[in-house]
Design a protein around this motif. Sequence first.
Motif, short mmCIF file in Angstrom:
data_model
loop_
_atom_site.label_atom_id
_atom_site.label_comp_id
_atom_site.label_asym_id
_atom_site.label_seq_id
_atom_site.Cartn_x
_atom_site.Cartn_y
_atom_site.Cartn_z
N LEU A 189 0.83 -1.21 0.00
CA LEU A 189 0.00 0.00 0.00
C LEU A 189 0.86 1.26 0.00
O LEU A 189 0.54 2.25 -0.67
CB LEU A 189 -0.91 0.00 1.23
N ALA A 190 1.96 1.24 0.76
CA ALA A 190 2.83 2.41 0.81
C ALA A 190 3.49 2.68 -0.55
O ALA A 190 3.76 3.84 -0.89
CB ALA A 190 3.90 2.22 1.88
N ALA A 191 3.73 1.62 -1.31
CA ALA A 191 4.31 1.82 -2.64
C ALA A 191 3.33 2.53 -3.56
O ALA A 191 3.73 3.36 -4.41
CB ALA A 191 4.71 0.46 -3.23
N ARG A 192 2.02 2.24 -3.38
CA ARG A 192 1.00 2.88 -4.23
C ARG A 192 0.63 4.27 -3.73
O ARG A 192 0.32 5.15 -4.53
CB ARG A 192 -0.26 2.00 -4.28
N LEU A 240 3.31 1.41 7.59
CA LEU A 240 4.44 0.50 7.40
C LEU A 240 5.42 0.61 8.56
O LEU A 240 5.91 -0.40 9.08
CB LEU A 240 5.13 0.80 6.07
N ALA A 241 5.70 1.85 8.99
CA ALA A 241 6.62 2.04 10.13
C ALA A 241 6.07 1.37 11.39
O ALA A 241 6.81 0.71 12.13
CB ALA A 241 6.84 3.54 10.36
N GLU A 283 18.62 -10.97 15.15
CA GLU A 283 19.13 -10.30 13.96
C GLU A 283 18.00 -9.75 13.11
O GLU A 283 18.06 -8.63 12.60
CB GLU A 283 20.00 -11.27 13.15
N GLU A 284 16.93 -10.56 12.95
CA GLU A 284 15.78 -10.08 12.17
C GLU A 284 15.07 -8.94 12.89
O GLU A 284 14.58 -8.00 12.24
CB GLU A 284 14.81 -11.24 11.94
N ALA A 285 15.01 -9.00 14.22
CA ALA A 285 14.40 -7.91 14.99
C ALA A 285 15.18 -6.63 14.76
O ALA A 285 14.59 -5.55 14.59
CB ALA A 285 14.37 -8.27 16.47
N LEU A 286 16.50 -6.73 14.78
CA LEU A 286 17.34 -5.56 14.56
C LEU A 286 17.12 -4.99 13.16
O LEU A 286 17.03 -3.77 12.97
CB LEU A 286 18.81 -5.95 14.75
N GLU A 287 17.00 -5.87 12.19
CA GLU A 287 16.77 -5.42 10.81
C GLU A 287 15.44 -4.68 10.68
O GLU A 287 15.38 -3.60 10.08
CB GLU A 287 16.80 -6.63 9.88
N ALA A 288 14.38 -5.25 11.26
CA ALA A 288 13.06 -4.59 11.19
C ALA A 288 13.07 -3.28 11.97
O ALA A 288 12.51 -2.27 11.52
CB ALA A 288 11.98 -5.53 11.74
N GLY A 289 13.72 -3.28 13.13
CA GLY A 289 13.79 -2.05 13.92
C GLY A 289 14.56 -0.96 13.22
O GLY A 289 14.20 0.22 13.30
N THR A 290 15.63 -1.34 12.52
CA THR A 290 16.42 -0.35 11.78
C THR A 290 15.60 0.27 10.66
O THR A 290 15.64 1.49 10.44
CB THR A 290 17.68 -1.03 11.20
N GLU A 291 14.84 -0.55 9.95
CA GLU A 291 13.99 0.00 8.87
C GLU A 291 12.89 0.90 9.44
O GLU A 291 12.56 1.94 8.86
CB GLU A 291 13.37 -1.14 8.06
N ALA A 292 12.33 0.51 10.59
CA ALA A 292 11.30 1.35 11.22
C ALA A 292 11.85 2.72 11.57
O ALA A 292 11.21 3.75 11.34
CB ALA A 292 10.75 0.65 12.46
N VAL A 293 13.07 2.76 12.12
CA VAL A 293 13.70 4.05 12.46
C VAL A 293 13.95 4.88 11.20
O VAL A 293 13.71 6.09 11.18
CB VAL A 293 15.02 3.81 13.22
N LYS A 294 14.40 4.23 10.15
CA LYS A 294 14.67 4.94 8.90
C LYS A 294 13.40 5.61 8.37
O LYS A 294 13.42 6.78 7.96
CB LYS A 294 15.23 3.96 7.87
N ILE A 295 12.29 4.88 8.39
CA ILE A 295 11.03 5.43 7.89
C ILE A 295 10.53 6.55 8.81
O ILE A 295 10.10 7.61 8.35
CB ILE A 295 9.97 4.32 7.76
N CYS A 296 10.59 6.31 10.13
CA CYS A 296 10.14 7.35 11.07
C CYS A 296 10.97 8.61 10.96
O CYS A 296 10.45 9.73 11.08
CB CYS A 296 10.22 6.81 12.50
N ARG A 297 12.27 8.45 10.71
CA ARG A 297 13.13 9.64 10.56
C ARG A 297 12.72 10.46 9.33
O ARG A 297 12.67 11.69 9.37
CB ARG A 297 14.59 9.21 10.45
N PRO A 306 7.41 11.81 18.17
CA PRO A 306 7.18 10.79 19.21
C PRO A 306 7.42 9.37 18.71
O PRO A 306 8.01 8.54 19.42
CB PRO A 306 5.71 11.01 19.60
N SER A 307 6.98 9.09 17.49
CA SER A 307 7.20 7.74 16.91
C SER A 307 8.68 7.48 16.69
O SER A 307 9.17 6.37 16.93
CB SER A 307 6.44 7.60 15.59
N LEU A 308 9.40 8.50 16.25
CA LEU A 308 10.84 8.34 16.03
C LEU A 308 11.56 8.07 17.34
O LEU A 308 12.42 7.19 17.42
CB LEU A 308 11.41 9.59 15.35
N ALA A 309 11.21 8.81 18.39
CA ALA A 309 11.85 8.60 19.70
C ALA A 309 11.60 7.18 20.20
O ALA A 309 12.52 6.51 20.70
CB ALA A 309 11.33 9.63 20.70
#
Length: 908
Positions: free
Chosen positions: A552-555, A564-565, A582-596, A608-611
């Motif tokens: 949905l975010a792509a569209r 998605l975040a 490792e997978e948790a870290l990967e998902a968390g890193t992507e979440a931070v990237k999107i929130c930023r 607030p979501s980024l923090a």
Amino acid sequence: MDDVYSGQTARQDGHGNVVVQIIGEHNTVSVAGARALRLVQYDQPVFAQAPATPGKAGEPGWTATGRQEIKILSPYNRDSLPFVGRDLYFKTLQKWMERPNPWSIQAVVGDEGKGKTRLAVELAAWARTQGWTAGFVDSSTLAELGATDFRMAWTAPCLVIVDNASAKTTALAAWLRTLIHDLPPPDGPAKLRLLLLERTGPESGGSWWRRLFDDADPMRALTKALAPGAPVAFFDKIQANEGYAIFAAAYTLACGHPAPPASALLDWRLDAAAEWEIWNWRTAPMHLAVFGLAAAKDGLEAAITSGPRPQTFDVARRELARIDRVWQNHGLATPAQPPLSHHLAAAIVLCGGWDEAQGHTLIARESEALGQPIAPDALATAWAALREALPGPNNTVAAVVPDILGEALALVALQDLPDLGAATLRRLARTHRPALPHIVIRAFPTDICAPQKVPLAWLKTLFDDAPDLDALIALSDALPSRNHLKASLLSIPIPDEMLSEITQAVLDRCDELPTDEAAVLELRMLDTLSRHLNEKEALEATQKTVECSRSLAARNPDAFTPSLAKALDTLSARLARAGRREEALEAGTEAVKICRSLATQDPDAFNPSLAKALDTLSVYLANAGRHEEALEAWTEAVGIYRSLATQNPDTFSRSLALTLYGTCGYLRKIGRDQEALTACSEAITIYRPLALQNPITFSHTLFYALRDLADWLEKNGDLGQALEANREAIESMTPAPAFHIREFLSADLRRMAIRKYQEQCTRAGIAVDEGLLEPILNAIDAFSTHESETASAALRRRARREKALERLVAQATAAALDELSTRTSESAKTLTGGVWEWIKSKAPPACKCTVSGIEKDPNGPDAKKDMGTVFTWIFFINSGARKELQDFIDARASVDQTATGNDTTTIR
């Protein structure tokens, strides 16, 4: 004046005109193309007072002082019970209203009985003193506003309150979509504030929240209007003196006498009276008030012996009896069981109230279905009786409030029907289907008849009979999450398979909608489904949610990138719990990237979501041994929270303190002692004012932080500063009276802190401040003595009661089985007036098979044991049944004694 002006109308067409003053009642003003936003203030005496009516004293539903019980308990009544324990929330809402934003949305969420509606009533009353228009909006008004193409104009500040928001989500979303085009101008005098009240929020499985602020808000206009930190969550306990004030006010109003004086012993009883601990008394002011009514009616010990749920049901039964008396006073007969008046009162609760047109139709239909038809010429009389018994605003009949009493009333009224009320629900669903799912779900924690067969039957009926996709969606949206059921409602047994089956049924029919709508619905249902499953299945559902969100975010990036975040953040947490770091870290890193990225575009909405995402990521990085990156993420999160707390301290101070204090141990572990001390000191600085405002919630956190600070200071060689920190930790105990000890800190933990302080004083060569310690030690000893004595006395009383109850049950069992055994075939159908008939009349539907088995074979080997099971159910459901049985046995014994001249011993 009313006779002169009543019933007139005025109409104005055209543009640029200003109408309007109208005097009197039942008048109408119509401006072409406009719709009125009708707000109900509930400040008329019929809602807002519980006056004494001496002629009613002692009648069912009335206290010994002639006050109506439900009016004492009504959240619209500001006079009877003190408004205490909610100052912090009230001030938060006041500040929200005073903010300069032209419009804003806030929500208050919390379990039943906590005082959400009363808080809103108090806020509306205050707002009106400040020149605001303030009140509640009902479902019919929302439906009109949402269904009509209209424009709104604002000339004065307005507070609109929506109670039970989840049941009104569809109409509310439609209105808000229109409203965002007609907001008050930023530079005008008017403000709009929308306050939503509900039991569940976004963190506890409230699907209504996501439906309103995600699905109905693709451009995020509504989300941006949310107050910072929304929703306000009711979780703090009220303090002991405040809880006593509520109990005492209800007690005195009910019996006219002063309440038992406040004491450590009474406070212990207030906190521990519920044997099953279904609710915490001090968290729910309504239950404290019900306890006060029960203590005034039956005595304090009897009230303590029962619990909040049986007492709530007792009030509901008395209310049904009061309604039936009003019914009969209008010349309406009650010829059969269950009484028609009880049935109609339950139907009104399930529908959330009736207007007059609905009332006439439903009275006729329900009376016919129950086999007690009301003649057409008597419908007006029946409506008048219900209006007198349950008056609502604008000539309506209102559901019983507080809500939990209404739910108990519906359960009591319908549980004796052969189908447990399933057919009633089917009929009511024809006209009131949107309201029913939410009331049915709320009935689960109310029902005392484990395993909650009545609400389960209702839920299954709504699911099996759902006529279309919209009905299934409404039912799914009403379901709380599996975790919320287990944590907040104490394992209320809605079967897990039923939770997931309902949601899966919606997922299976998503393709009935247009593509984009289907995708949005699928996303929401996947998220909902993940909340109803165990950890392994929930992880799989969350992975699907991420995939759907990514598509949905792509569209439509603007609308669905935040989703998605959020999905990635949830996924990272579930992966971490599954040990997949490792997978948790990967998902968390992507979440931070999107929130930023989102926070760069709209910092107010997404910081607030980024923090939060950064704080979570720091944990995953630390677990992976990437300490510098973890510190970098944590430092950034603290910086954002610090900025947010500066702008809005009420909302974000506790988040800042939690992030600071939560990382102190990690900082020390990696050798960053100085940074740990700095973080802990800053957290303590924040916790100090919070503990002063709300000691029950924050004093223990302040104590732990100070104790940890003292340990670290001493290990770093700063004994003087450590001693000061330990002294302050002990002082943080002092404001709490002795009877706070059990809920704040254990006596052993307090003694340990005192011992450590004494040892530090010895090492520092400083005299122990006995004046500091003496009141705390005395309080600990006094409380321990009270607790020990009270527990021992309670055990002795319980043993005596159990012995007496055992004798009473044995006597009743013998009499009932003797009646059954000696009956003849001719008398079998006319065995009335005996003990067995009493038992059958009191046994709940759950005992139907057991009762039938006893009746078929009263001499069977299991008859006595089965009879004991039936009595257990009777006494569990009805706290007054023991006394009723004793009185019944005594009356029969008295008759027997008179007839035979023999002495009979009454068992007490």
